[in-house]
Structures are given as structure tokens and as C-alpha cells.
Design an enzyme around this catalytic site. Structure first.
Site, PDB file in Angstrom:
ATOM      1  N   LYS A  32       0.833  -1.218   0.000  1.00  0.00           N
ATOM      2  CA  LYS A  32       0.000   0.000   0.000  1.00  0.00           C
ATOM      3  C   LYS A  32       0.856   1.252   0.000  1.00  0.00           C
ATOM      4  CE  LYS A  32      -2.004  -0.807   3.998  1.00  0.00           C
ATOM      5  NZ  LYS A  32      -1.495  -2.123   4.422  1.00  0.00           N
ATOM      6  N   ARG A 107      -9.728   1.350   8.589  1.00  0.00           N
ATOM      7  CA  ARG A 107      -9.413  -0.045   8.891  1.00  0.00           C
ATOM      8  C   ARG A 107     -10.595  -0.753   9.531  1.00  0.00           C
ATOM      9  NH1 ARG A 107      -3.558   0.753   9.086  1.00  0.00           N
ATOM     10  NH2 ARG A 107      -2.499  -1.229   9.399  1.00  0.00           N
ATOM     11  N   ARG A 144      11.862  -6.602   4.903  1.00  0.00           N
ATOM     12  CA  ARG A 144      11.841  -5.216   4.418  1.00  0.00           C
ATOM     13  C   ARG A 144      12.531  -4.244   5.385  1.00  0.00           C
ATOM     14  NH1 ARG A 144       5.600  -2.949   4.944  1.00  0.00           N
ATOM     15  NH2 ARG A 144       5.469  -3.074   7.212  1.00  0.00           N
ATOM     16  N   ARG A 173      11.257  -1.790  10.881  1.00  0.00           N
ATOM     17  CA  ARG A 173      10.202  -1.186  11.687  1.00  0.00           C
ATOM     18  C   ARG A 173      10.045  -1.975  12.976  1.00  0.00           C
ATOM     19  NH1 ARG A 173       4.717  -0.155   8.364  1.00  0.00           N
ATOM     20  NH2 ARG A 173       3.806  -1.234  10.146  1.00  0.00           N
ATOM     21  N   ARG A 184      -0.835  -8.571  13.322  1.00  0.00           N
ATOM     22  CA  ARG A 184      -1.349  -7.529  12.412  1.00  0.00           C
ATOM     23  C   ARG A 184      -2.175  -8.162  11.297  1.00  0.00           C
ATOM     24  NH1 ARG A 184       4.209  -5.171  11.269  1.00  0.00           N
ATOM     25  NH2 ARG A 184       3.239  -4.177   9.459  1.00  0.00           N
TER      26      ARG A 184
HETATM   27  P1  ADP Z   1       0.700  -2.124   8.223  1.00  0.00           P
HETATM   28  O1  ADP Z   1       2.023  -2.426   7.624  1.00  0.00           O
HETATM   29  O2  ADP Z   1       0.356  -3.092   9.324  1.00  0.00           O
HETATM   30  O3  ADP Z   1      -0.407  -1.942   7.223  1.00  0.00           O
HETATM   31  P2  ADP Z   1       0.600   0.720   9.131  1.00  0.00           P
HETATM   32  O4  ADP Z   1       1.875   1.450   8.995  1.00  0.00           O
HETATM   33  O5  ADP Z   1      -0.523   1.088   8.218  1.00  0.00           O
HETATM   34  O6  ADP Z   1       0.963  -0.818   9.032  1.00  0.00           O
HETATM   35  O7  ADP Z   1       0.054   0.829  10.634  1.00  0.00           O
HETATM   36  C1  ADP Z   1       0.863   0.448  11.715  1.00  0.00           C
HETATM   37  C2  ADP Z   1       0.019   0.336  12.979  1.00  0.00           C
HETATM   38  O8  ADP Z   1      -0.605   1.614  13.264  1.00  0.00           O
HETATM   39  C3  ADP Z   1      -1.146  -0.652  12.909  1.00  0.00           C
HETATM   40  O9  ADP Z   1      -0.727  -1.971  13.210  1.00  0.00           O
HETATM   41  C4  ADP Z   1      -2.095  -0.060  13.967  1.00  0.00           C
HETATM   42  O10 ADP Z   1      -1.668  -0.404  15.266  1.00  0.00           O
HETATM   43  C5  ADP Z   1      -1.906   1.450  13.810  1.00  0.00           C
HETATM   44  N1  ADP Z   1      -2.890   2.036  12.862  1.00  0.00           N
HETATM   45  C6  ADP Z   1      -2.587   2.595  11.659  1.00  0.00           C
HETATM   46  N2  ADP Z   1      -3.710   3.016  11.039  1.00  0.00           N
HETATM   47  C7  ADP Z   1      -4.744   2.731  11.860  1.00  0.00           C
HETATM   48  C8  ADP Z   1      -6.149   2.883  11.772  1.00  0.00           C
HETATM   49  N3  ADP Z   1      -6.737   3.427  10.693  1.00  0.00           N
HETATM   50  N4  ADP Z   1      -6.911   2.454  12.822  1.00  0.00           N
HETATM   51  C9  ADP Z   1      -6.360   1.900  13.889  1.00  0.00           C
HETATM   52  N5  ADP Z   1      -5.036   1.693  14.036  1.00  0.00           N
HETATM   53  C10 ADP Z   1      -4.219   2.111  13.038  1.00  0.00           C
END
Ligand code: ADP
Length: 233
Positions: A32, A107, A144, A173, A184
Site C-alpha cells: 500500500k 481499517r 523489508r 520497523r 497484524r
Molecule cells: P501495516 O504495515 O500493518 O499496514 P501501518 O503502517 O498502516 O501498518 O500501521 C501500523 C500500525 O498503526 C497498525 O498496526 C495499527 O496499530 C496502527 N494504525 C494505523 N492506522 C490505523 C487505523 N486506521 N486504525 C487503527 N489503528 C491504526
């Protein structure tokens, strides 16, 4: 609601005639962020990553960062009200007026309902689901590295020493560890997959297969957006 038929871009090349309002859904590691950054750069609309915003807040030890740190560390979800407030503030910035790419938001179904209210009157919302086999995902995430400055994933072969966008170092990360990655993915299956199903009935919903070379995905991603919004690619 939609812009002019055919939706072509204005001739001065500065503002799209149709706002490029885009949501990208997909499992962690589906690509994404990579696709959103690429498309955002070429179309000059901001990539809005809630994950990056939360990681910045944690890095800067803000009150928000301190509140959400443990949630991110265990691969759970930050509460809807907190996230919606963050996105509401970001979408009100002038650079988002002619479009945006939301990466990692919504989400949950309540977040999507809130987003519908936030973008009411701003044109069509294209929803792109970047689809990947969860089996392939874990391997991809564990190998990654992301830029500690701007959050972009290193997609170089061979891996780059420094981020081409901001010059930052590439690091792992904090939540890219096997147990957290599995959590996740489970969180996505429990909360976000129902949202994909919820969006799938909409006319501007498209699926893109993410398990292909990056340039191919980028091509299909742009084509899906163009098709969803009835604009030229
Ligand atoms: P991923 O690689 O898991 O898609 P992101 O960078 O999008 O990771 O998000 C990392 C973390 O931030 C998620 O695991 C969650 O804990 C939190 N997070 C991000 N966006 C949201 C959201 N829209 N609602 C709730 N938690 C979120």
C-alpha cells in the site's frame, strides 16, 4: 457529484478536474505504502498514512505517541475516535483539497462511515484493494527495511544505502517482528476484511493483485484508479 464527464485534467497541469480521492486497502506488507507514494508523487496529491503519522507521534514522544505506542507494539488497532480525529485534521489541509491517497485508513467499518461523512461533497471516493496471499506477506515484511526519516520502503535491488527521497537511513520497523506481524494479519482479517466486503458493492471499488513485480502493480493500480474515477490514466 463527479466532475465533468470524461474527467480529464485541467490544461495547466496543476489541478485535476476530478478530485483524486483514493483509499488503499490491503494486508500489512501488501505494498500500500509503496504504491500510494508512487502514485501520489506522479499525480501530486498527498499520501496520508495513518501508520506513518502514528510512528512520527511516537518518535516525537507527543501525548498521542505515548498513548498509542503499546497498541502499535502489539499489532492492535488504535481506537476509532483518535484515528478519525487525526485524519479529519489532515484532510482539512489545503494540499488535500484536490485529492488524497489514504493508506492504512479506514481499517474498520465505523472509520469508513466517518470517512464518508468527512468527504461528503468532495467527489467520488475510489477504493482500491491491493490483494496478496497472506503466506507470501510474512516473508516480505520480515525482509523489508523502511526509511527512518519518511517511512518509505526500500525497494532497491540491490538494497539502497540511503533513502532517495529524504536521505534517511533504512531500518527495520519496530512492529516488523514475526509475532507482531502475525497479529497484524489477524487484526486485518478480523476488522479490515469485513470492510473490504462492505466497500466491494460500491461502483468505485476495484481489486488489484499485489503479488507481481512492482512496476506491473503500479500500472494496474493507476489503471484501476482511472477506471474507478472515469479519468484518463
Ligand atoms: P501495516 O504495515 O500493518 O499496514 P501501518 O503502517 O498502516 O501498518 O500501521 C501500523 C500500525 O498503526 C497498525 O498496526 C495499527 O496499530 C496502527 N494504525 C494505523 N492506522 C490505523 C487505523 N486506521 N486504525 C487503527 N489503528 C491504526
Amino acid at each position: 457529484m463527479d466532475g465533468p464527464a470524461g474527467g480529464q485534467r485541467e490544461s495547466d497541469g496543476t489541478a485535476p478536474a476530478v478530485p483524486l480521492n483514493i483509499v488503499v486497502l490491503g494486508l500489512p506488507g501488501a505494498g500500500k505504502g509503496t504504491q500510494a507514494a508512487l502514485y501520489g508523487r506522479t499525480h501530486r496529491i498527498p499520501q496520508i498514512s495513518t501508520g506513518d503519522m502514528l510512528r512520527q507521534a511516537i518518535a516525537h514522544r507527543t501525548p498521542l505517541g505515548r498513548t498509542v505506542e503499546a497498541v502499535l507494539a502489539r499489532g492492535g488497532l488504535v481506537d476509532d475516535a483518535t484515528i478519525v480525529a487525526l485524519v479529519q485534521e489532515r484532510l482539512a489541509q489545503p494540499d488535500a483539497a484536490r485529492g488524497f491517497l489514504l493508506d492504512g485508513f479506514p481499517r474498520t467499518i465505523p472509520q469508513a462511515e466517518a470517512l464518508d461523512r468527512l468527504v461528503d461533497g468532495r467527489g467520488t471516493l475510489a477504493v482500491i484493494s491491493l490483494e496478496m496471499d497472506p503466506e507470501v506477506i510474512v516473508e516480505r515484511i520480515l525482509s523489508r527495511r523502511v526509511c527512518e526519516g519518511c517511512g518509505q520502503t526500500d525497494v532497491g535491488t540491490p538494497p539502497a544505502d540511503f533513502c532517495a527521497s529524504c536521505g534517511g537511513n533504512f531500518v527495520k520497523r519496530a512492529d516488523d517482528q514475526i509475532d507482531v506481524v502475525r497479529q497484524r494479519i489477524q487484526t486485518y482479517v478480523d476488522h479490515t476484511q469485513p470492510l473490504v466486503d462492505w466497500y466491494s458493492a460500491r461502483p468505485a471499488f476495484r481489486r488489484v493483485h499485489g503479488d507481481r513485480p512492482m512496476a506491473e502493480v503500479a500500472h494496474a493500480f493507476a489503471a484501476a484508479i482511472a477506471d474507478a474515477l472515469h479519468i484518463q490514466g
